[in-house]
Scaffold this active site. Structure first.
Site, PDB file in Angstrom:
ATOM      1  N   GLU A  59     -37.283 -37.019 -62.584  1.00 14.55           N
ATOM      2  CA  GLU A  59     -36.651 -35.870 -61.931  1.00 14.55           C
ATOM      3  C   GLU A  59     -36.667 -34.632 -62.828  1.00 14.55           C
ATOM      4  O   GLU A  59     -36.602 -34.749 -64.054  1.00 14.55           O
ATOM      5  CB  GLU A  59     -35.189 -36.212 -61.612  1.00 14.55           C
ATOM      6  CG  GLU A  59     -35.068 -37.371 -60.655  1.00 14.55           C
ATOM      7  CD  GLU A  59     -33.675 -38.003 -60.632  1.00 14.55           C
ATOM      8  OE1 GLU A  59     -33.303 -38.505 -59.569  1.00 14.55           O
ATOM      9  OE2 GLU A  59     -32.978 -38.006 -61.663  1.00 14.55           O
ATOM     10  N   ALA A 142     -26.084 -48.606 -71.402  1.00 13.20           N
ATOM     11  CA  ALA A 142     -26.160 -47.478 -72.345  1.00 13.20           C
ATOM     12  C   ALA A 142     -25.053 -46.434 -72.148  1.00 13.20           C
ATOM     13  O   ALA A 142     -24.579 -45.840 -73.112  1.00 13.20           O
ATOM     14  CB  ALA A 142     -27.533 -46.818 -72.223  1.00 13.20           C
ATOM     15  N   ASP A 229     -27.283 -43.037 -57.639  1.00 12.95           N
ATOM     16  CA  ASP A 229     -27.669 -41.647 -57.868  1.00 12.95           C
ATOM     17  C   ASP A 229     -29.083 -41.352 -57.388  1.00 12.95           C
ATOM     18  O   ASP A 229     -29.750 -40.481 -57.910  1.00 12.95           O
ATOM     19  CB  ASP A 229     -27.520 -41.309 -59.362  1.00 12.95           C
ATOM     20  CG  ASP A 229     -28.331 -42.224 -60.253  1.00 12.95           C
ATOM     21  OD1 ASP A 229     -28.982 -43.157 -59.736  1.00 12.95           O
ATOM     22  OD2 ASP A 229     -28.328 -42.025 -61.481  1.00 12.95           O
TER      23      ASP A 229
END
Ligand code: NAD
Length: 345
Positions: A59, A142, A229
């Site tokens: 993206e 993470a 997302d």
């Protein structure tokens, strides 16, 4: 007039965060976010462009005001971990709007984790109950330590219940933060979320997952949903959204990428800036369920890059690159190339 571009690579970012401290960096970015979301109409905004493949997405996320332009390049590849690569990796730049000169070129993998935690904290400050003391952290990859540190130090969350389908991820989170924060490992999502004030979902799988079921959600909870997302990648049972008040970063992007992607096109949402600007209500009662349907928006990267640039200059961290030409005759680029310096032949 700038003549160089400050370059913050991974080692430089580690030095910078080592000097400032992770919590202080999250706090500083949270302050920038509040300021930048508070002047929402100053920005030229657009949903990010996303190039999808079967295994992930790459993206580009631009945003600008009259002074600065920023962009981030970021990927999302859940199966990368099988290759020994991270799911989310990023870099980006901050430029002068009036000249287009790049002031900063920066790694943004660490910065994304910091700004995502800062955004989660800001959203919870705005719409979660003020008496929240416990949280569940579902997905211990993470991003998780940054979320845990932000919620513990900036929101006073005392007890964090953690779960991941990969026990090694939970062991890693325990190892990293278990001595300083009260972390309680669980063997299922249902057990980790039972009775908590806030649920953070931060899992990665390119599918329509139901990590949190409707029956697990109790009145008054705040859900900080970070992992859904992307089109076709969600974490919450749609019924939860139907009985909650939903907050988003930038509705045109969230309607495509967020948990609300399966709701009607006019499903009611409130953008965070509207709460900051006092244009619309945040939480309306202690009993209301609030959901921050986070997808990650370019303005968060702008706030993060602005923070890193200021710190890098103040602390003298990073290197100055000759990335853009400063030449005597600005029309003679060809002449500038001749002769090629001997060491570059
Ligand atoms: P990661 O791969 O390091 O960690 C994800 C963890 O989720 C893994 O440990 C995995 O085992 C676990 N997991 C997968 N399915 C699960 C399930 N059903 N139940 C419990 N745990 C499960 O990824 P990360 O960098 O921590 O990112 C997590 C997610 O957050 C990704 O989906 C990423 O795209 C998203 N993200 C969102 C934003 C934002 O601004 N909203 C920013 C950064 C990352």
């Amino acid at each position: 007039m700038p003549e160089t571009t400050r370059y913050i690579d991974l080692p430089a970012m580690r030095r910078l965060i080592d000097k400032v401290g992770v919590v202080e960096a999250i706090r500083g970015i949270r302050d920038n976010l509040r300021e930048d979301f508070g002047r929402w109409h100053d920005f030229e905004k657009s949903p990010r462009t996303a190039n999808h493949s079967d295994v992930g997405v790459i993206e580009l996320m631009p945003v600008s005001d009259d002074e600065h332009f920023s962009f981030k390049y970021v990927n999302g590849h859940p199966k990368n971990i099988e290759e020994g690569l991270m799911t989310v990796m990023a870099f980006g730049a901050l430029s002068e709007t009036k000249t287009g000169w790049p002031l900063l070129l920066s790694e943004m993998t660490i910065l994304t984790a910091l700004r995502t935690a800062a955004t989660s904290v800001l959203a919870a400050e705005l719409v979660a109950r003020k008496d929240c003391k416990t949280m569940a952290m579902i997905g211990n990859g993470a991003q998780s330590e940054f979320q845990v540190l932000g919620f513990h130090h900036l929101l006073g969350i005392e007890e964090i219940h953690i779960f991941d389908t990969d026990p090694k991820a939970t062991d890693k989170l325990m190892r990293n933060l278990g001595k300083q924060i009260n972390l309680i490992p669980h063997s299922s999502t249902a057990s980790a979320v039972k009775g908590v004030d806030i649920i953070t979902t931060c899992t990665a799988d390119k599918k329509l997952a139901v990590i949190v079921e409707d029956a697990m959600v109790e009145t008054g909870m705040h859900i900080n949903a970070i992992g859904g997302d992307c089109p076709g990648k969600t974490e919450l049972d749609g019924k939860i959204l139907q009985r909650s008040k939903v907050f988003v970063e930038f509705a045109p992007q969230s309607r495509v990428e967020g948990e609300i992607q399966h709701q009607a096109a006019d499903f009611p949402v409130t953008e965070l800036w509207e709460v900051i600007a006092d244009e619309r209500n945040g939480r309306e009662s202690q009993e209301q369920i609030t959901v921050f349907d986070s997808v990650g928006f370019g303005l968060e990267d702008f706030s993060g890059l602005r923070y890193v640039y200021q710190q890098a200059i103040e602390l003298g961290i990073g290197e100055d690159l000759d990335l853009m030409p400063v030449i005597g005759d600005v029309k003679d680029l060809f002449g500038f190339m001749q002769p090629v310096p001997a060491r570059n032949r």
